[in-house]
Design a protein around this motif. Structure first.
Motif, PDB file in Angstrom:
ATOM      1  N   TRP A 176       0.860  -1.175   0.000  1.00 18.27           N
ATOM      2  CA  TRP A 176       0.000   0.000   0.000  1.00 18.27           C
ATOM      3  C   TRP A 176       0.896   1.225   0.000  1.00 18.27           C
ATOM      4  O   TRP A 176       2.015   1.185   0.520  1.00 18.27           O
ATOM      5  CB  TRP A 176      -0.893   0.035   1.248  1.00 18.27           C
ATOM      6  N   ARG A 223      -1.677  -2.484  -3.965  1.00 22.14           N
ATOM      7  CA  ARG A 223      -3.076  -2.871  -3.761  1.00 22.14           C
ATOM      8  C   ARG A 223      -3.962  -1.636  -3.742  1.00 22.14           C
ATOM      9  O   ARG A 223      -5.163  -1.713  -3.946  1.00 22.14           O
ATOM     10  CB  ARG A 223      -3.224  -3.650  -2.468  1.00 22.14           C
ATOM     11  N   GLY A 224      -3.350  -0.494  -3.427  1.00 16.02           N
ATOM     12  CA  GLY A 224      -4.097   0.747  -3.389  1.00 16.02           C
ATOM     13  C   GLY A 224      -3.295   1.856  -2.757  1.00 16.02           C
ATOM     14  O   GLY A 224      -2.091   1.718  -2.528  1.00 16.02           O
ATOM     15  N   THR A 284      -8.620   1.729  -3.824  1.00 16.28           N
ATOM     16  CA  THR A 284      -8.126   0.378  -4.056  1.00 16.28           C
ATOM     17  C   THR A 284      -8.026   0.136  -5.555  1.00 16.28           C
ATOM     18  O   THR A 284      -8.745   0.752  -6.343  1.00 16.28           O
ATOM     19  CB  THR A 284      -9.042  -0.691  -3.426  1.00 16.28           C
TER      20      THR A 284
END
Length: 130
Positions: free
Chosen positions: A39, A74-75, A110
């Protein structure tokens, strides 16, 4: 500068016009309490006042989001104005808000349909002043 000094700057993009830097956006690692990742955190983003409202910041943010996605992110998380950041696909996420952040401004984007479970943490250097 602090993120850079502790080697926690994953990505830094600049906008240049006639050999002058007019804007900048940075992305640093972020952690989720469930251990999933990677992340990233967006911020800060800045554009010189005379070039604001000309899509410079938007271009930097969009390019940065695409770049971290290419890195397998992932985001992305941020704390900022929801009215501004919703245009990039960020959503308020009070269930994931880090300690020291406000649920009214904490947002997540996301790169899948799954919202994260747990609480985020910005890199410690994110809070240190230079």
């Amino acid at each position: 500068d602090t993120l850079r000094s502790v080697n926690a700057l994953t990505l830094s993009l600049v906008a240049v016009l006639e050999n002058h830097t007019i804007g900048n956006v940075v992305f640093s690692p972020a952690m989720l309490s469930d251990g999933s990742g990677p992340w990233f955190a967006l911020g800060p983003v800045s554009v010189l006042p005379q070039y604001q409202k000309q899509s410079v910041g938007s271009a930097l943010i969009n390019k940065g989001l695409e770049s971290i996605k290419q890195l397998g992110a992932r985001g992305c998380i941020l704390t900022g104005n929801p009215d501004y950041y919703q245009r990039f696909g960020f959503k308020l996420s009070p269930d994931n808000v880090p300690v020291r952040e406000s649920p009214e401004y904490f947002m997540v984007k996301t790169f899948s349909d799954n919202m994260p479970l747990g609480h985020f943490k910005f890199h410690d250097a994110f809070y240190e002043a230079t």
